[in-house]
Write an enzyme that holds these catalytic residues in place. Sequence first.
Site, PDB file in Angstrom:
ATOM      1  N   ARG A  51       5.997  -3.523  -6.749  1.00 47.66           N
ATOM      2  CA  ARG A  51       4.892  -4.019  -7.578  1.00 47.66           C
ATOM      3  C   ARG A  51       4.999  -3.494  -9.017  1.00 47.66           C
ATOM      4  O   ARG A  51       4.040  -3.531  -9.771  1.00 47.66           O
ATOM      5  CB  ARG A  51       3.543  -3.588  -6.984  1.00 47.66           C
ATOM      6  CG  ARG A  51       3.274  -4.143  -5.598  1.00 47.66           C
ATOM      7  CD  ARG A  51       3.422  -5.670  -5.566  1.00 47.66           C
ATOM      8  NE  ARG A  51       2.958  -6.244  -4.318  1.00 47.66           N
ATOM      9  CZ  ARG A  51       3.679  -6.343  -3.203  1.00 47.66           C
ATOM     10  NH1 ARG A  51       4.930  -5.892  -3.176  1.00 47.66           N
ATOM     11  NH2 ARG A  51       3.174  -6.880  -2.117  1.00 47.66           N
TER      12      ARG A  51
ATOM     13  N   ALA B 215       4.181 -13.374   2.393  1.00 49.87           N
ATOM     14  CA  ALA B 215       3.563 -12.061   2.133  1.00 49.87           C
ATOM     15  C   ALA B 215       4.413 -10.941   2.727  1.00 49.87           C
ATOM     16  O   ALA B 215       4.959 -11.080   3.825  1.00 49.87           O
ATOM     17  CB  ALA B 215       2.165 -12.022   2.748  1.00 49.87           C
ATOM     18  N   ASP B 216       4.537  -9.829   2.014  1.00 49.32           N
ATOM     19  CA  ASP B 216       5.146  -8.632   2.608  1.00 49.32           C
ATOM     20  C   ASP B 216       4.014  -7.710   3.095  1.00 49.32           C
ATOM     21  O   ASP B 216       2.831  -8.059   2.989  1.00 49.32           O
ATOM     22  CB  ASP B 216       6.105  -7.943   1.631  1.00 49.32           C
ATOM     23  CG  ASP B 216       5.404  -7.358   0.419  1.00 49.32           C
ATOM     24  OD1 ASP B 216       4.157  -7.263   0.416  1.00 49.32           O
ATOM     25  OD2 ASP B 216       6.107  -6.982  -0.539  1.00 49.32           O
ATOM     26  N   SER B 217       4.383  -6.568   3.661  1.00 53.30           N
ATOM     27  CA  SER B 217       3.359  -5.715   4.291  1.00 53.30           C
ATOM     28  C   SER B 217       2.294  -5.239   3.297  1.00 53.30           C
ATOM     29  O   SER B 217       1.115  -5.121   3.629  1.00 53.30           O
ATOM     30  CB  SER B 217       4.020  -4.518   4.979  1.00 53.30           C
ATOM     31  OG  SER B 217       4.822  -3.815   4.058  1.00 53.30           O
TER      32      SER B 217
ATOM     33  N   ASP C 259       1.345  -6.943   0.612  1.00 57.32           N
ATOM     34  CA  ASP C 259       0.490  -8.109   0.349  1.00 57.32           C
ATOM     35  C   ASP C 259      -0.579  -8.244   1.431  1.00 57.32           C
ATOM     36  O   ASP C 259      -1.726  -8.569   1.130  1.00 57.32           O
ATOM     37  CB  ASP C 259       1.324  -9.401   0.345  1.00 57.32           C
ATOM     38  CG  ASP C 259       2.198  -9.532  -0.881  1.00 57.32           C
ATOM     39  OD1 ASP C 259       1.748  -9.156  -1.973  1.00 57.32           O
ATOM     40  OD2 ASP C 259       3.331 -10.020  -0.741  1.00 57.32           O
TER      41      ASP C 259
END
Lengths: 247, 78
Positions: free
Chosen positions: A175, B35-37, B39
């Site tokens: 991120r 989605a990843d974890s 997300d």
Amino acid sequence: MLTGKVAVVTGGSRGIGRSIALDLAKEGAKVVIFYAGNHGAAEETVSAITDLGAEAAAFQVDVADSGQVDDAFKQVVKQFGRVDILVNNAGITRDNLLMRIKEEDWDQVVDTNLKGVFLCCKAVVRPMMKQRGGRIINISSVVGVSGNAGQANYVAAKAGVIGLTKTMAKEFGSRNITVNAIAPGFIQTDMTSVLDEKVKEATLASIPLGRFGVAEEVANAVSFLASDKASYITGQTLHVDGGMVPN
Amino acid sequence: MADTLERVTQIIVERLDVEADEVTLEASIKEDLGADSLDVVDLIMELEDEFNLTIEEEDAEKINTVGDIVNYISAKVS
């Protein structure tokens, strides 16, 4: 270097935290300091920041209290719109030989110096994820790497901060949130001024640069890690210690 | 139900950067919507805020599709 950024510095009213807050402001950031209880020092630091032409605010926050921490970060986002930089600097000492460390002295030091970092990071990560980026800088200590007789609680907490830093760098790298630690050596502050002369002399002999550090030298490293110049650095511990404990 | 799906869709579109027509009841959040974890955790927290409820860890683990979310919220809210 940091124009338009919003920074939060915990333990920002005095010592190293005050220098960090001032240096971030000099680089153009708006700075919010969290302080434990010294209203006078907090007010003085806020006016020193505003004298530099930067926006500043001070919130009284116990970083070991999740409710207070969550409320404070909500207030920061409400007031300033975002949080780009978090500097976890708040720290206390309750020094003694392990056999003489009371349970409450252990708990207080670990709560403020380690749990406080966890709680502030947890509160800031969501706004940073929404912004798709952020900088977290945790102030550890070289004793967290080297160990130090008479500081088991402090050392354990500071070593914990380094492990937390590495883990968060892995969790939030995707991120664009970088997480680094700074490990100051012996810096001249209120916290170190109480140490006796013999301890200071012995420490001085172990520092290759032959002098104690000043808070501004830690602040310079923080401003670097907070800036775009450090965009590819994460999970690291930068020693600012005059060579005392090579990494 | 329709209103819940609408609000859930809006959150998913915002958080996962997908088109609204991709957000069907059958769509898998991880496989179809990418989605990843992290997300998923973020999405769950966003849903908790939006619908003012707490999604327990063991319930969160059972959520796979958009339909699972809508059903879960509908059951909790009603």
